[in-house]
Enzyme design. Structure first.
Site, PDB file in Angstrom:
ATOM      1  N   TYR A  73       0.848  -1.197   0.000  1.00 28.97           N
ATOM      2  CA  TYR A  73       0.000   0.000   0.000  1.00 28.97           C
ATOM      3  C   TYR A  73       0.879   1.241   0.000  1.00 28.97           C
ATOM      4  O   TYR A  73       1.872   1.319   0.733  1.00 28.97           O
ATOM      5  CB  TYR A  73      -0.891   0.000   1.247  1.00 28.97           C
ATOM      6  N   GLU A 131      -3.647   7.622  -3.784  1.00 26.61           N
ATOM      7  CA  GLU A 131      -3.542   6.304  -3.137  1.00 26.61           C
ATOM      8  C   GLU A 131      -3.379   5.211  -4.176  1.00 26.61           C
ATOM      9  O   GLU A 131      -4.041   5.217  -5.221  1.00 26.61           O
ATOM     10  CB  GLU A 131      -4.803   6.050  -2.300  1.00 26.61           C
TER      11      GLU A 131
END
Length: 391
Positions: free
Chosen positions: A109, A197
Site C-alpha cells: 500500500y 492512493e
C-alpha cells in the site's frame, strides 16, 4: 472532487507511473472490444464508482474469454454498486474498466495525504496492501510506515529508500519504488490533490512494481487551477443534495438523522450538531451558509434541507457577525412561505440586528419557534422532532 480509476490511471501514465494496460467501456459490447484490443487471454472487469471495497461487493471480476467479459460488464452496467463506503443506496455504474490481468507476487500500500498536525505532506506505506488500510492501522499500527516531506526539500531519495526497506523490497525494486514515490509526490503537488492512493501497488512475478489501482482526490478549492481535471467531474457519483448545495456555494454534507441544521460557520455548525446529539437527537446534515450569507442563499439552503424527506425538525442557529440576523430572518420567512412546510422550525439568532430579526420572525405569522440560547434551541428541536416521529 474524486476521479474514477480509469481517469486516475491516465494521470498516473502522464507522470510515468507504471499501470497495467486498460480501456474504459460504457456498454458490454465496448467492453468486449476493449478486451480484444488489449489482447491476451485474461482480463479484469472493474465497475467505475467513487468508492472502495468494489471487489468484495462484486464490482471486480476476473474473466477468461469474450463471453465472460460481456457477462461481467452486463451484470455491472446500469446497476448500483453497494459497498461499505457507499451506504445502502450504492452508486450508479455507468462505465467499466477492462484491464489486462497481472501476475501478482506481492501487494503493498502507498499513499500521499496531508499530515495536518505537522503541516506537511505525508508519504504512507504498508506491507499489508490490498486490505482496508483503516483496519490495518487499528489492528496492527506497526505495519503503517510514514515519512513527512519538508516542503522546501521535497520528497528525498533517502525517505523513499527508508520506506522501500520497510516494505522489504529488494534489488531493482528499490529504484522502481523511488521513481514511483517521487512521481506520486509530483502528481500530488502539481495537480492540487488531497489524496493520492495506490492500493495495491503490486510486485509482479517478474519482480517489477505496478500500480494495480489508482485513487486521486482533488482539493475542490484549487479546481480553478486544474480546468482539465475539473472537466472530469462525474456529478452522478455525488450526493444529489451536496451537488445542489455546491451550486449555491453552500458547505453541505448529508447525514443520517432527522434534525436539519442551518448554521453560519463550520465551528458553530459542529457545536450545533454536538448539542443535538447531547440532547438525544440526530443531525440530518452539516450546513454552513457562510459568513457572507444573503437572504437568497438562506432561502436556497432552506429549500435544500427541506428536500430531505427524513427531516422532522429544522434548527437555524445564526451568530450575526459579518452577516446580519435580519437578513437571515428574511431568508427564513421567505423560504417557509415559498415551500409551505409543516416541519417545525426552531430559530436561535444572536448578534447584529438580532432584536430586529426576532421581531420579524414573531410578526411573520408562521410557525417558527424562537429559542433563548443554543441549548434551548437544541432541546426544542429534539423535542419537536420526536413529536413529529410519533404523529
Amino acid at each position: 472532487m474524486n476521479l474514477h480509476e480509469y481517469q486516475a490511471k491516465d494521470v498516473f501514465r502522464s507522470f510515468g507511473i507504471p499501470v497495467p494496460p486498460g480501456q474504459v467501456a460504457a456498454s458490454p459490447d465496448e467492453a468486449v472490444a476493449a478486451a480484444r484490443t488489449l489482447g491476451g487471454s485474461v482480463w479484469v472487469v472493474k465497475a467505475q464508482v467513487h468508492a472502495g471495497g468494489r471487489g468484495k461487493a462484486g464490482g471486480v471480476k476476473v474473466v477468461r474469454d469474450a463471453d465472460a467479459v460481456h457477462a461481467a460488464a452486463s451484470a455491472m452496467l446500469g446497476q448500483r454498486l453497494v459497498t461499505k463506503q457507499t451506504g445502502a443506496e450504492g452508486l450508479p455504474v455507468e462505465r467499466v474498466y477492462v484491464e489486462t490481468a497481472s501476475e501478482i507476487a506481492r501487494e503493498v500500500y502507498v499513499s500521499l495525504t496531508l499530515n495536518r498536525e505537522r503541516g506537511r505532506i505525508a508519504l504512507i506505506a504498508s506491507a499489508a496492501g490490498g486490505m482496508d488500510i483503516e483496519e490495518v492501522a487499528a489492528r496492527t499500527p506497526e505495519q503503517i510506515l510514514t515519512v513527512n516531506v519538508h516542503p522546501a526539500a521535497g520528497l528525498e531519495p533517502y525517505q523513499c529508500r527508508q520506506l522501500a526497506f520497510g516494505l522489504q523490497l529488494k534489488g531493482e525494486q528499490l529504484g522502481e519504488f523511488q521513481s514511483i514515490a517521487q512521481a506520486l509526490y509530483r502528481l500530488y503537488v502539481e495537480k492540487d490533490a488531497s489524496l493520492v492512493e495506490v492500493n495495491p501497488l503490486i510486485v509482479t512475478k517478474a519482480g517489477h512494481l505496478v500500480a494495480l489501482d489508482a485513487k486521486i482526490n482533488l482539493d475542490a478549492n484549487a479546481l480553478f487551477r486544474q480546468p482539465a481535471l475539473a472537466a472530469l467531474r462525474d456529478p452522478h457519483q455525488e450526493d444529489p443534495m451536496e451537488r445542489r448545495a455546491s451550486e449555491h456555494d453552500l458547505n453541505y454534507v448529508s447525514l443520517e438523522g432527522d434534525i436539519a441544521c442551518m448554521v453560519n460557520g463550520a465551528g458553530l455548525a459542529m457545536a450545533t450538531m454536538d448539542l443535538i446529539k447531547l440532547h438525544g437527537g440526530q443531525p440530518a446534515n452539516f450546513l454552513d451558509v457562510g459568513g457572507g450569507a444573503t437572504a437568497e442563499r438562506v432561502t436556497a439552503a432552506f429549500q435544500l434541507i427541506l428536500s430531505n424527506s427524513r427531516v422532522r425538525a429544522i434548527l437555524v442557529n445564526i451568530f450575526g457577525g459579518i452577516v446580519r440576523c435580519d437578513l437571515i430572518a428574511e431568508g427564513v420567512i421567505k423560504a417557509v412561505k415559498n415551500v409551505g412546510t409543516e416541519v417545525p422550525v426552531v430559530v436561535r439568532l444572536e448578534g447584529t440586528n438580532a432584536d430586529k430579526a426576532r421581531e420579524m420572525l414573531a410578526g411573520s405569522g408562521l410557525k417558527i419557534t424562537a429559542a433563548a440560547d443554543l441549548t434551548d434551541a437544541a432541546r426544542k428541536a429534539v423535542a419537536l422532532a420526536a413529536q413529529r416521529r410519533k404523529s
